[in-house]
Design an enzyme around this catalytic site. Structure first.
Site, short mmCIF file in Angstrom:
data_model
loop_
_atom_site.label_atom_id
_atom_site.label_comp_id
_atom_site.label_asym_id
_atom_site.label_seq_id
_atom_site.Cartn_x
_atom_site.Cartn_y
_atom_site.Cartn_z
N GLU A 62 0.92 -1.56 -0.03
CA GLU A 62 -0.38 -0.23 0.25
C GLU A 62 0.66 0.83 0.08
OE1 GLU A 62 -3.31 0.05 -0.38
OE2 GLU A 62 -3.45 -2.09 0.05
N CYS A 107 -2.78 8.49 3.48
CA CYS A 107 -1.79 8.02 1.48
C CYS A 107 -3.38 8.04 0.96
CB CYS A 107 -1.84 7.00 2.27
SG CYS A 107 -3.37 6.08 2.73
P1 NAP Z 1 8.20 5.07 4.59
O1 NAP Z 1 9.99 5.82 5.20
O2 NAP Z 1 8.28 4.59 3.25
O3 NAP Z 1 7.91 3.67 6.04
C1 NAP Z 1 7.16 2.74 6.22
C2 NAP Z 1 7.10 1.98 6.74
O4 NAP Z 1 8.63 0.48 6.41
C3 NAP Z 1 8.26 2.55 8.51
O5 NAP Z 1 7.29 1.27 9.16
C4 NAP Z 1 10.28 2.25 8.16
O6 NAP Z 1 9.67 1.80 9.40
C5 NAP Z 1 9.57 0.55 7.57
N1 NAP Z 1 10.98 0.92 6.49
C6 NAP Z 1 11.79 1.85 5.95
N2 NAP Z 1 12.85 1.06 5.23
C7 NAP Z 1 12.76 -0.65 5.58
C8 NAP Z 1 13.50 -1.24 5.14
N3 NAP Z 1 14.58 -0.80 4.94
N4 NAP Z 1 13.33 -2.54 6.40
C9 NAP Z 1 12.01 -2.71 6.79
N5 NAP Z 1 11.62 -1.16 6.85
C10 NAP Z 1 12.15 -0.48 6.77
O7 NAP Z 1 7.02 5.71 4.71
P2 NAP Z 1 6.78 6.65 6.65
O8 NAP Z 1 7.45 7.90 5.53
O9 NAP Z 1 6.55 5.72 7.59
O10 NAP Z 1 5.16 6.31 5.57
C11 NAP Z 1 4.90 8.18 4.48
C12 NAP Z 1 4.26 7.21 3.58
O11 NAP Z 1 4.02 6.50 3.97
C13 NAP Z 1 4.02 8.60 2.53
O12 NAP Z 1 4.23 8.00 1.55
C14 NAP Z 1 1.49 7.85 2.01
O13 NAP Z 1 1.85 7.66 1.30
C15 NAP Z 1 2.24 6.24 2.16
N6 NAP Z 1 1.13 5.85 2.96
C16 NAP Z 1 0.41 4.63 2.37
C17 NAP Z 1 -0.31 3.77 2.54
C18 NAP Z 1 -1.59 3.27 1.87
O14 NAP Z 1 -2.39 2.64 2.62
N7 NAP Z 1 -1.59 2.90 0.90
C19 NAP Z 1 -0.77 4.61 4.04
C20 NAP Z 1 0.00 5.29 4.76
C21 NAP Z 1 0.82 6.32 4.76
P3 NAP Z 1 11.13 3.03 10.27
O15 NAP Z 1 10.25 4.20 10.38
O16 NAP Z 1 11.47 2.39 11.53
O17 NAP Z 1 12.00 3.71 9.13
#
Ligand code: NAP
Length: 672
Positions: A257, A296
């Protein structure tokens, strides 16, 4: 506030990770919590889920797991103020928190209800109808679904730490799979608190859930083909994780997602002065401000007929100017903070990219200092792209904050093409009172969007809003949005289950699925099954009725009594002339009524009421002089509460030659 030391929950124990790091509050930068997961044995956690949690969950039926979800949801509701106390540190107002906290608990409750309503009180889902595989009825094909026997790894985004966890946990546990939850670090204190409430209910079997508050270490190296990764976050991280060599080598199911450039459109008919124009303006502003635009599904691209774009700009600006930015704990605050100062810096960078890419700022100064010192506040920023076909960035760059870009479209075809230019989105809204425009637009754009709302004066008051995913509807979208689906009622379980085609006899399928299936052997009931409580009934238990002759007088009496004097019942010549009948026939509804007369046991008892019929088929006409009899078989039982449940009965009506005249499923409300 005292800094909270967050703990991992691994193999049934709360464990403090090594090398913990600070998590700052979005309000003023003070330290809310310390967290880390270094030192955990990730391989052992996966094995604990697979070897302990999975078998325990698979022992339970869908209904037992559904009741468990209900207990979890009610526990979160009961203790929600503990979560609301932490909520402002994520930058969220109480209203923003409702979506996350109450929304999360309601998702558990909704899945509990889905499980009890739409799934059997058994271990296997029958997927679709029986397929005849031979000329004789003895050899059939039936798709079934059983829980995958691995671990589900849930990686969540920072913006909905409670709901984000629960919208994945609910379908996973209901499916019968254990999970390991990894929240985004920035708001992991809220997720950990909600997770702790669930553990403290004591209703979860050992190994059903585990929690990692920090990085996932070498976990991905130990994934196997029965495991599932369900990821929510940025497209960049999704791309990295789904291309992990072990995910590819082991064909691990990967649900993504991602971010998307969701659009909202003012319909061609919705000129200034119409209710749809005002509704569109309010929705765009609402989506910019709820959760400070960190959703999102938030509207990033607001499109309007070119001739109305100036009016749209003026109206949105007016509403944005009236917002109160500040401390999310204060009642009058209408726009809280972003989750962190680094997130605010990221939003500023993305706005700069949008400007470089052909948009201009028409409201707000992203560089302005607002709110509380040390906090992650930003002014809401409205951009305008007058030439959206030459402004690629507005269809590609997601500024994850209170930011949207307005743009014009020329006609409905241009609107469709621009909406689809985002290359796949989670949600789209279309404000129109013109069914023709809505039909043209939806047919042209639906393939690019996971959820679409057509909003107008007739439904606005009832609408759940552009940005709200609902447990009964799918959440997800094609392409840029990740190419996956979550939730959507029973559909949400499918990632966590394996579909298998079984070929055998109906009796074998009944034994395998623990459910009665048509064609399987029946057991003659010694007492009328209407006299039995649900707990006393056995699936396949059958009542065989007496036989009743149907006369021409019966047909005429029924026709005159009900007013149904259709030619097939009343006009011998016309009935004979039809390609279907050989003469006058009994009404289908007469057959149903006589069937009830044959199988009903009248006295008050465990059967409380008839609540419906499903899958009714009339298969062979019944002519005057023919006889009919009924076989009534217990097909499935589902208990709704301590007082009531639903029994589904297979009803088969036969004629004197044992040909099936009608079949249907009868639903009754019963005493458990
Ligand atoms: P993100 O930076 O991609 O992080 C998402 C998750 O991935 C976090 O739990 C992060 O953990 C983890 N993560 C990062 N690098 C990783 C790795 N190498 N291995 C395992 N896990 C890893 O996104 P975010 O900043 O939290 O969220 C914002 C984004 O999410 C926005 O772009 C938004 O549009 C999107 N979003 C989408 C939805 C949907 O349903 N489509 C819903 C909500 C948000 P850490 O925090 O510990 O780095």
């Amino acid at each position: 506030m005292k800094t909270i030391q967050l703990l991992n929950y691994a193999r049934g124990e709360w464990i403090e990770g090594e090398n913990a790091r600070d998590i700052p509050s979005a309000i003023d930068g003070s330290i809310v919590a310390r967290t880390g997961s270094d030192g955990l044995d990730f391989k052992a956690m996966l094995n604990h889920a697979r070897d302990v949690g999975g078998p325990a969950l698979r022992e339970m039926t869908f209904h037992e797991r559904a009741w468990m979800l209900k207990s979890l949801g009610l526990a979160i509701m009961e203790r929600k103020e503990e979560l609301y106390a932490l909520n402002p540190h994520s930058g969220a107002t109480r209203g923003d928190g409702w979506i996350d906290i109450d929304g999360g608990a309601l998702t558990l409750l909704s899945y509990s209800s889905t499980g009890r309503k739409h799934l059997p009180d058994a271990h296997v889902i029958l997927d679709g109808p029986q397929e005849a595989l031979a000329k004789e009825p003895g050899f059939i094909g039936q798709h079934i679904m059983t829980p995958k026997q691995g671990a589900a790894v849930h990686i969540n985004a920072f913006n909905f730490p409670v709901w984000g966890m629960l919208e994945k946990v609910a379908p996973t546990l209901l499916a019968g799979m254990p999970c390991i939850v990894k929240p985004a670090t920035a708001t992991s204190y809220l997720c950990e608190a909600a997770f702790r409430i669930m553990i403290e209910t004591g209703v979860l079997p050992e190994g059903a859930v585990q929690l990692i508050v920090g990085g996932v270490g070498d976990l991905f190296d130990h994934l196997q083909g029965q495991d599932v990764v369900s990821f929510t976050g940025s497209a960049w991280t999704a791309g990295k994780l789904k291309n992990h060599p072990t995910v590819l080598k082991e064909s691990v199911t990967f649900v993504a997602e991602q971010d998307s450039l969701n659009a909202s459109l003012l319909g061609p008919d919705a000129a200034p002065g119409t209710p749809e124009f005002d509704l569109f303006i309010s929705e765009v502003v609402r989506e910019m401000t709820v959760k400070a635009g960190q959703k999102c599904t938030a509207i990033r691209r607001a499109m309007a007929p070119a001739e109305h774009l100036d009016a749209v700009e003026d109206a949105i600006k007016k509403m944005l100017a009236a917002l109160t930015i500040g401390d999310p704990r204060e009642k009058e605050t209408t726009l809280g903070a972003l989750v962190s100062c680094s997130q605010r810096d990221d939003v500023r960078e993305k706005i700069a990219e949008l400007v470089e890419g052909g948009a201009r700022i028409v409201h707000g100064d992203p560089a302005a200092t607002v709110g509380i010192e040390g906090g992650a506040f930003i002014e809401p920023t409205l951009l305008r792209a007058d030439d959206p076909w030459n402004a690629d960035a507005v269809h590609d760059v997601e500024a994850f904050g209170p930011v949207a870009t307005i743009m014009p479209y020329k006609d409905i075809d241009d609107a469709i093409a621009l909406a689809n230019r985002g290359m796949g989105s989670l949600a789209l809204s279309f404000f129109s009172h013109d069914p023709q425009a809505a039909a043209t637009f939806v047919r042209g754009a639906a393939a690019f969007h996971g959820r679409m709302l057509v909003i107008n004066r007739d439904n606005a008051k009832l609408s759940t809003g552009h940005g709200s995913p609902l447990p009964v509807l799918i959440h997800g979208g094609p392409g840029r949005a990740g190419g996956s689906e979550e939730m959507g009622g029973v559909r949400g379980l499918h990632h966590y289950m394996q579909r298998t085609a079984i070929q055998s006899t109906p009796d074998m399928i009944a034994a395998i699925s623990g459910q009665y299936v048509p064609g399987a052997s029946k057991a003659k009931s010694e007492v009328h099954p209407f006299r039995l409580k649900m707990s006393e009934m056995k699936l396949g238990q059958t009542f065989y009725s007496d036989t009743r002759k149907v006369t021409i007088e019966d047909i005429e009496h029924f026709a005159n009594f009900t007013g149904d004097t259709f030619y097939a019942h009343m006009d011998e010549e016309a009935a004979k002339a039809s390609p279907i009948f050989e003469g006058r026939v009994a009404h289908g509804y007469l057959i149903l009524s006589f069937a009830a007369g044959l199988f009903v046991d009248p006295d008050p008892g465990p059967v409380l009421a008839n609540t419906g019929l499903e899958d009714l088929k009339f298969l062979t006409p019944l002519y005057p002089g023919d006889a009919m009899r009924v076989e009534l078989t217990v097909k499935s039982k589902s208990i709704k509460s301590e007082e009531t449940g639903v029994v589904k009965w297979q009803v088969e009506v036969f004629n004197q030659n044992d040909e099936q005249v009608a079949t249907y499923t009868l639903l009754t409300e019963n005493t458990p």
